[in-house]
Design a protein around this motif. Sequence first.
Motif, PDB file in Angstrom:
ATOM      1  N   ILE A  13      -2.758   4.426  -5.394  1.00 10.48           N
ATOM      2  CA  ILE A  13      -2.240   5.512  -4.564  1.00 10.48           C
ATOM      3  C   ILE A  13      -2.116   4.962  -3.157  1.00 10.48           C
ATOM      4  CG2 ILE A  13      -2.707   7.775  -3.573  1.00 10.48           C
ATOM      5  CD1 ILE A  13      -4.165   8.493  -6.166  1.00 10.48           C
ATOM      6  N   THR A  14      -0.916   5.047  -2.622  1.00 12.39           N
ATOM      7  CA  THR A  14      -0.700   4.649  -1.246  1.00 12.39           C
ATOM      8  C   THR A  14      -0.136   5.837  -0.479  1.00 12.39           C
ATOM      9  OG1 THR A  14       1.519   3.812  -1.711  1.00 12.39           O
ATOM     10  CG2 THR A  14      -0.278   2.225  -1.792  1.00 12.39           C
ATOM     11  N   CYS A  15      -0.551   5.970   0.749  1.00 12.63           N
ATOM     12  CA  CYS A  15      -0.032   7.022   1.623  1.00 12.63           C
ATOM     13  C   CYS A  15       0.238   6.407   2.984  1.00 12.63           C
ATOM     14  CB  CYS A  15      -1.038   8.152   1.771  1.00 12.63           C
ATOM     15  SG  CYS A  15      -1.200   9.152   0.305  1.00 12.63           S
ATOM     16  N   GLU A  16       1.369   6.785   3.538  1.00 11.78           N
ATOM     17  CA  GLU A  16       1.738   6.287   4.846  1.00 11.78           C
ATOM     18  C   GLU A  16       2.227   7.447   5.694  1.00 11.78           C
ATOM     19  OE1 GLU A  16       3.020   1.929   4.683  1.00 11.78           O
ATOM     20  OE2 GLU A  16       4.225   2.920   3.132  1.00 11.78           O
ATOM     21  N   ALA A  17       2.030   7.325   6.995  1.00 11.09           N
ATOM     22  CA  ALA A  17       2.460   8.355   7.941  1.00 11.09           C
ATOM     23  C   ALA A  17       3.367   7.715   8.973  1.00 11.09           C
ATOM     24  CB  ALA A  17       1.245   8.981   8.622  1.00 11.09           C
ATOM     25  N   TYR A  18       4.430   8.435   9.313  1.00 11.69           N
ATOM     26  CA  TYR A  18       5.412   7.945  10.280  1.00 11.69           C
ATOM     27  C   TYR A  18       5.659   9.022  11.327  1.00 11.69           C
ATOM     28  CZ  TYR A  18       6.402   4.723   6.448  1.00 11.69           C
ATOM     29  OH  TYR A  18       6.298   3.798   5.447  1.00 11.69           O
ATOM     30  N   LEU A  19       5.712   8.612  12.586  1.00 12.96           N
ATOM     31  CA  LEU A  19       6.071   9.528  13.654  1.00 12.96           C
ATOM     32  C   LEU A  19       7.591   9.592  13.715  1.00 12.96           C
ATOM     33  CD1 LEU A  19       5.239  11.322  16.024  1.00 12.96           C
ATOM     34  CD2 LEU A  19       5.244   9.268  17.470  1.00 12.96           C
ATOM     35  N   CYS A  20       8.142  10.784  13.659  1.00 10.77           N
ATOM     36  CA  CYS A  20       9.588  10.985  13.685  1.00 10.77           C
ATOM     37  C   CYS A  20      10.054  11.260  15.116  1.00 10.77           C
ATOM     38  CB  CYS A  20       9.974  12.148  12.771  1.00 10.77           C
ATOM     39  SG  CYS A  20       9.482  11.877  11.059  1.00 10.77           S
ATOM     40  N   SER A  24       7.624  15.309  14.777  1.00 10.70           N
ATOM     41  CA  SER A  24       6.930  15.635  13.533  1.00 10.70           C
ATOM     42  C   SER A  24       6.395  14.342  12.914  1.00 10.70           C
ATOM     43  CB  SER A  24       7.859  16.361  12.562  1.00 10.70           C
ATOM     44  OG  SER A  24       8.912  15.505  12.176  1.00 10.70           O
ATOM     45  N   VAL A  25       5.616  14.500  11.883  1.00  9.06           N
ATOM     46  CA  VAL A  25       5.068  13.358  11.156  1.00  9.06           C
ATOM     47  C   VAL A  25       5.563  13.436   9.720  1.00  9.06           C
ATOM     48  CG1 VAL A  25       2.940  12.293  10.294  1.00  9.06           C
ATOM     49  CG2 VAL A  25       3.033  13.185  12.629  1.00  9.06           C
ATOM     50  N   GLU A  26       6.105  12.315   9.229  1.00 13.13           N
ATOM     51  CA  GLU A  26       6.520  12.247   7.830  1.00 13.13           C
ATOM     52  C   GLU A  26       5.438  11.501   7.065  1.00 13.13           C
ATOM     53  OE1 GLU A  26      10.727  12.002   6.668  1.00 13.13           O
ATOM     54  OE2 GLU A  26      10.105  10.133   5.706  1.00 13.13           O
ATOM     55  N   LEU A  27       4.990  12.118   5.991  1.00 13.55           N
ATOM     56  CA  LEU A  27       3.933  11.565   5.149  1.00 13.55           C
ATOM     57  C   LEU A  27       4.543  11.218   3.801  1.00 13.55           C
ATOM     58  CD1 LEU A  27       1.733  14.479   6.184  1.00 13.55           C
ATOM     59  CD2 LEU A  27       1.119  12.128   6.708  1.00 13.55           C
ATOM     60  N   GLU A  28       4.230  10.043   3.323  1.00 14.84           N
ATOM     61  CA  GLU A  28       4.777   9.609   2.045  1.00 14.84           C
ATOM     62  C   GLU A  28       3.636   9.100   1.177  1.00 14.84           C
ATOM     63  OE1 GLU A  28       8.720   7.643   2.015  1.00 14.84           O
ATOM     64  OE2 GLU A  28       7.579   5.979   1.151  1.00 14.84           O
ATOM     65  N   GLY A  29       3.485   9.707   0.008  1.00 15.79           N
ATOM     66  CA  GLY A  29       2.453   9.295  -0.935  1.00 15.79           C
ATOM     67  C   GLY A  29       3.081   8.825  -2.229  1.00 15.79           C
ATOM     68  N   MET A  30       2.548   7.744  -2.777  1.00 21.11           N
ATOM     69  CA  MET A  30       3.052   7.184  -4.038  1.00 21.11           C
ATOM     70  C   MET A  30       1.874   6.953  -4.963  1.00 21.11           C
ATOM     71  SD  MET A  30       5.790   5.751  -5.667  1.00 21.11           S
ATOM     72  CE  MET A  30       6.910   5.085  -4.462  1.00 21.11           C
ATOM     73  N   VAL A 129      -4.370  12.172   4.962  1.00 14.49           N
ATOM     74  CA  VAL A 129      -3.604  11.271   5.822  1.00 14.49           C
ATOM     75  C   VAL A 129      -2.951  12.066   6.961  1.00 14.49           C
ATOM     76  CG1 VAL A 129      -1.648   9.662   5.901  1.00 14.49           C
ATOM     77  CG2 VAL A 129      -3.290   9.541   4.029  1.00 14.49           C
ATOM     78  N   ALA A 130      -2.538  13.294   6.692  1.00 12.46           N
ATOM     79  CA  ALA A 130      -1.972  14.139   7.746  1.00 12.46           C
ATOM     80  C   ALA A 130      -2.998  14.330   8.864  1.00 12.46           C
ATOM     81  CB  ALA A 130      -1.538  15.497   7.180  1.00 12.46           C
ATOM     82  N   TYR A 131      -4.235  14.624   8.496  1.00  9.95           N
ATOM     83  CA  TYR A 131      -5.279  14.783   9.510  1.00  9.95           C
ATOM     84  C   TYR A 131      -5.471  13.493  10.297  1.00  9.95           C
ATOM     85  CZ  TYR A 131      -7.030  19.426   8.670  1.00  9.95           C
ATOM     86  OH  TYR A 131      -7.153  20.778   8.624  1.00  9.95           O
ATOM     87  N   GLN A 132      -5.556  12.370   9.580  1.00 12.74           N
ATOM     88  CA  GLN A 132      -5.754  11.085  10.246  1.00 12.74           C
ATOM     89  C   GLN A 132      -4.631  10.815  11.241  1.00 12.74           C
ATOM     90  OE1 GLN A 132      -8.226   8.679   9.783  1.00 12.74           O
ATOM     91  NE2 GLN A 132      -9.370  10.040   8.455  1.00 12.74           N
ATOM     92  N   ALA A 133      -3.395  11.039  10.828  1.00 15.14           N
ATOM     93  CA  ALA A 133      -2.243  10.725  11.666  1.00 15.14           C
ATOM     94  C   ALA A 133      -2.092  11.708  12.819  1.00 15.14           C
ATOM     95  CB  ALA A 133      -0.970  10.712  10.812  1.00 15.14           C
ATOM     96  N   ILE A 134      -2.180  12.997  12.529  1.00  8.49           N
ATOM     97  CA  ILE A 134      -1.913  14.005  13.557  1.00  8.49           C
ATOM     98  C   ILE A 134      -3.034  14.051  14.584  1.00  8.49           C
ATOM     99  CG2 ILE A 134      -1.643  16.492  13.948  1.00  8.49           C
ATOM    100  CD1 ILE A 134       0.082  16.498  11.339  1.00  8.49           C
ATOM    101  N   TRP A 135      -4.293  13.943  14.139  1.00  5.41           N
ATOM    102  CA  TRP A 135      -5.384  13.948  15.120  1.00  5.41           C
ATOM    103  C   TRP A 135      -5.274  12.738  16.035  1.00  5.41           C
ATOM    104  CZ3 TRP A 135      -9.048  16.479  17.623  1.00  5.41           C
ATOM    105  CH2 TRP A 135      -9.301  17.780  17.219  1.00  5.41           C
ATOM    106  N   SER A 136      -4.963  11.577  15.483  1.00 10.12           N
ATOM    107  CA  SER A 136      -4.908  10.384  16.333  1.00 10.12           C
ATOM    108  C   SER A 136      -3.690  10.404  17.255  1.00 10.12           C
ATOM    109  CB  SER A 136      -4.915   9.112  15.486  1.00 10.12           C
ATOM    110  OG  SER A 136      -3.740   9.029  14.718  1.00 10.12           O
ATOM    111  N   GLU A 137      -2.605  11.039  16.839  1.00 14.12           N
ATOM    112  CA  GLU A 137      -1.367  11.014  17.615  1.00 14.12           C
ATOM    113  C   GLU A 137      -1.257  12.171  18.606  1.00 14.12           C
ATOM    114  OE1 GLU A 137       1.955   9.249  18.954  1.00 14.12           O
ATOM    115  OE2 GLU A 137       0.664   8.428  17.389  1.00 14.12           O
TER     116      GLU A 137
END
Length: 185
Positions: A13-20, A24-30, A129-137
């Motif tokens: 399982i991989t998840c990545e977060a991108y700042l748009c 907004s933040v785009e989250l992609e999980g595979m 991952v949303a929490y990790q990305a949004i809190w840090s950003e």
Amino acid sequence: MTAERKHLHSRCITCEAYLCEDGSVELEGMLTDTKSHPFNVGDQGVLPTGHPVHQMLVRLRVASDFRITEAEARTIHGPYRVCGDIAPQYSKLVGLTIGPGFNALVKRMFRERLGCTHLTELLPVIATVAYQAIWSEFRSFEKFDPANAAERRSTPLGGCHALQPDGEVVRLHFPDRYKPPDPSA
């Protein structure tokens, strides 16, 4: 543990977060399942070693307040031709907010025949991952307003063993958020 063992199955399982550009933040999980041996599965017949039995993708666009504004799910590989037919149902995530109760809600929304087990399993990981990305950003403990109920619910403080309000980590690293233990408890 036994010294001798034979590898049977891998789940990655991989998840990545991108700042748009729009903030907004785009989250992609595979999620990808593979076998370490040829495997006879569903409509696909015999899959060679290492070929995905399952490969599912979930992509969410999330605003800085954790509200889902776009949702896409896709089955890239599944054991049956119909596996991907359920993917459009995950557009029902739009409008939901990732926060307390989110995981239980999505488990109810996509239970049994209403969803895909593998796509649904990705959602709690993506939420983390949303929490990790949004809190840090977008957020910081320095700006955190404990009087704001929405912020109080979205803070990682109090959310795990290490970040308990009366714990050593909070006392050392976030002294203004520290709450001494209740001696009567």
